[in-house]
Structure formats: C-alpha cells, structure tokens
Design a protein around this motif. Structure first.
Motif, PDB file in Angstrom:
ATOM      1  N   ALA A   7       0.821  -1.209   0.000  1.00 16.32           N
ATOM      2  CA  ALA A   7       0.000   0.000   0.000  1.00 16.32           C
ATOM      3  C   ALA A   7       0.854   1.258   0.000  1.00 16.32           C
ATOM      4  O   ALA A   7       0.392   2.326  -0.386  1.00 16.32           O
ATOM      5  N   ASN A   8       2.110   1.156   0.408  1.00 19.69           N
ATOM      6  CA  ASN A   8       2.993   2.319   0.462  1.00 19.69           C
ATOM      7  C   ASN A   8       3.702   2.577  -0.860  1.00 19.69           C
ATOM      8  O   ASN A   8       4.434   3.547  -0.987  1.00 19.69           O
ATOM      9  N   GLN A   9       3.484   1.730  -1.850  1.00 23.76           N
ATOM     10  CA  GLN A   9       4.143   1.905  -3.144  1.00 23.76           C
ATOM     11  C   GLN A   9       3.362   2.879  -4.001  1.00 23.76           C
ATOM     12  O   GLN A   9       2.141   2.995  -3.887  1.00 23.76           O
ATOM     13  N   THR A  10       4.096   3.557  -4.872  1.00 26.51           N
ATOM     14  CA  THR A  10       3.432   4.431  -5.828  1.00 26.51           C
ATOM     15  C   THR A  10       2.742   3.561  -6.876  1.00 26.51           C
ATOM     16  O   THR A  10       3.093   2.382  -7.037  1.00 26.51           O
ATOM     17  N   PRO A  11       1.782   4.105  -7.611  1.00 30.23           N
ATOM     18  CA  PRO A  11       1.134   3.316  -8.668  1.00 30.23           C
ATOM     19  C   PRO A  11       2.127   2.775  -9.689  1.00 30.23           C
ATOM     20  O   PRO A  11       1.978   1.670 -10.188  1.00 30.23           O
ATOM     21  N   MET A  12       3.186   3.549  -9.995  1.00 31.43           N
ATOM     22  CA  MET A  12       4.187   3.083 -10.953  1.00 31.43           C
ATOM     23  C   MET A  12       4.926   1.869 -10.404  1.00 31.43           C
ATOM     24  O   MET A  12       5.170   0.904 -11.119  1.00 31.43           O
ATOM     25  N   GLN A  14       3.766  -0.266  -8.227  1.00 32.14           N
ATOM     26  CA  GLN A  14       2.819  -1.379  -8.237  1.00 32.14           C
ATOM     27  C   GLN A  14       2.712  -1.981  -9.625  1.00 32.14           C
ATOM     28  O   GLN A  14       2.706  -3.198  -9.797  1.00 32.14           O
ATOM     29  N   GLN A  15       2.667  -1.121 -10.640  1.00 29.79           N
ATOM     30  CA  GLN A  15       2.574  -1.599 -12.021  1.00 29.79           C
ATOM     31  C   GLN A  15       3.832  -2.375 -12.412  1.00 29.79           C
ATOM     32  O   GLN A  15       3.762  -3.406 -13.063  1.00 29.79           O
ATOM     33  N   GLN A  16       4.999  -1.895 -11.989  1.00 28.56           N
ATOM     34  CA  GLN A  16       6.246  -2.596 -12.297  1.00 28.56           C
ATOM     35  C   GLN A  16       6.265  -3.972 -11.636  1.00 28.56           C
ATOM     36  O   GLN A  16       6.706  -4.947 -12.233  1.00 28.56           O
ATOM     37  N   ASN A  17       5.789  -4.055 -10.393  1.00 23.24           N
ATOM     38  CA  ASN A  17       5.725  -5.348  -9.708  1.00 23.24           C
ATOM     39  C   ASN A  17       4.800  -6.309 -10.439  1.00 23.24           C
ATOM     40  O   ASN A  17       5.102  -7.479 -10.599  1.00 23.24           O
ATOM     41  N   GLN A  18       3.649  -5.810 -10.907  1.00 20.31           N
ATOM     42  CA  GLN A  18       2.709  -6.662 -11.633  1.00 20.31           C
ATOM     43  C   GLN A  18       3.340  -7.158 -12.924  1.00 20.31           C
ATOM     44  O   GLN A  18       3.203  -8.318 -13.283  1.00 20.31           O
ATOM     45  N   PHE A  19       4.051  -6.280 -13.623  1.00 20.16           N
ATOM     46  CA  PHE A  19       4.705  -6.676 -14.873  1.00 20.16           C
ATOM     47  C   PHE A  19       5.755  -7.742 -14.610  1.00 20.16           C
ATOM     48  O   PHE A  19       5.833  -8.741 -15.311  1.00 20.16           O
ATOM     49  N   GLN A  20       6.569  -7.544 -13.585  1.00 12.46           N
ATOM     50  CA  GLN A  20       7.626  -8.501 -13.270  1.00 12.46           C
ATOM     51  C   GLN A  20       7.035  -9.846 -12.884  1.00 12.46           C
ATOM     52  O   GLN A  20       7.538 -10.891 -13.282  1.00 12.46           O
ATOM     53  N   GLN A  21       5.954  -9.847 -12.133  1.00 10.66           N
ATOM     54  CA  GLN A  21       5.327 -11.106 -11.743  1.00 10.66           C
ATOM     55  C   GLN A  21       4.736 -11.802 -12.951  1.00 10.66           C
ATOM     56  O   GLN A  21       4.837 -13.012 -13.089  1.00 10.66           O
ATOM     57  N   GLY A  22       4.121 -11.032 -13.854  1.00 12.79           N
ATOM     58  CA  GLY A  22       3.550 -11.621 -15.062  1.00 12.79           C
ATOM     59  C   GLY A  22       4.612 -12.236 -15.940  1.00 12.79           C
ATOM     60  O   GLY A  22       4.447 -13.315 -16.488  1.00 12.79           O
ATOM     61  N   SER A  23       5.767 -11.570 -16.053  1.00 12.88           N
ATOM     62  CA  SER A  23       6.856 -12.092 -16.869  1.00 12.88           C
ATOM     63  C   SER A  23       7.463 -13.336 -16.245  1.00 12.88           C
ATOM     64  O   SER A  23       7.802 -14.283 -16.928  1.00 12.88           O
ATOM     65  N   ALA A  24       7.587 -13.326 -14.941  1.00 13.24           N
ATOM     66  CA  ALA A  24       8.207 -14.460 -14.254  1.00 13.24           C
ATOM     67  C   ALA A  24       7.325 -15.694 -14.297  1.00 13.24           C
ATOM     68  O   ALA A  24       7.807 -16.815 -14.332  1.00 13.24           O
TER      69      ALA A  24
END
Length: 81
Positions: A7-12, A14-24
């Motif tokens: 919750a403390n992350q910026t939207p950017m 959060q989006q980077q984390n989602q992208f990395q998880q999707g790629s992995a």
C-alpha cells in the motif's frame, strides 16, 4: 499473484511489480491473436497496408522481404490498432 503489492508503493511501482510477476510466471505476450475469428481481418489489413505502402506482399512465404519493409507493415498495423 499480486502479493508483492504494498500500500505504500506508488502506482508506478505497483505496475512494475505486476509486470515482473507476469513475466516471471510465463504470462508474457506471445503475440497470439486472442480472438481466432480476427485472424482473417488482420490478414486483410496487413495486405491492404502493404499495398498502400507500395510493398509487394504475396500470399504465403515472404521471407525475401527486407526487414525494413516488413517493419513498416507491422508498425502501421500496431499504430492503427
């Protein structure tokens, strides 16, 4: 899947984390046509764009087409979508 979102992350972030998880997890884009019925429409669009650009695109094998010309066709297709 989104367990690393804080919750403390910026939207950017959060989006980077989602992208990395999707790629992995192997969910990356494989350039698949998601709607099989759209294949014919995309092929028609490809030939129409090639004709407008003056590129001789033939049905079937086009391996002799220079990368620059093939890139123009693909670039215009993506631009129009």
């Amino acid at each position: 899947m989104y367990s690393n979102i804080n919750a403390n992350q910026t939207p950017m972030q959060q989006q980077q984390n989602q992208f990395q998880q999707g790629s992995a997890s192997g969910n990356s884009n494989q350039n698949r046509i998601e709607v099989p019925e759209a294949r014919q429409a995309l092929d028609n669009m490809k030939y129409e764009i090639a004709g407008e650009l003056g590129i001789n695109l033939k049905k079937g094998y086009n391996g002799d087409l220079p990368s620059r010309q093939a890139g123009y066709i693909g670039g215009y297709m993506v631009n129009l979508l």
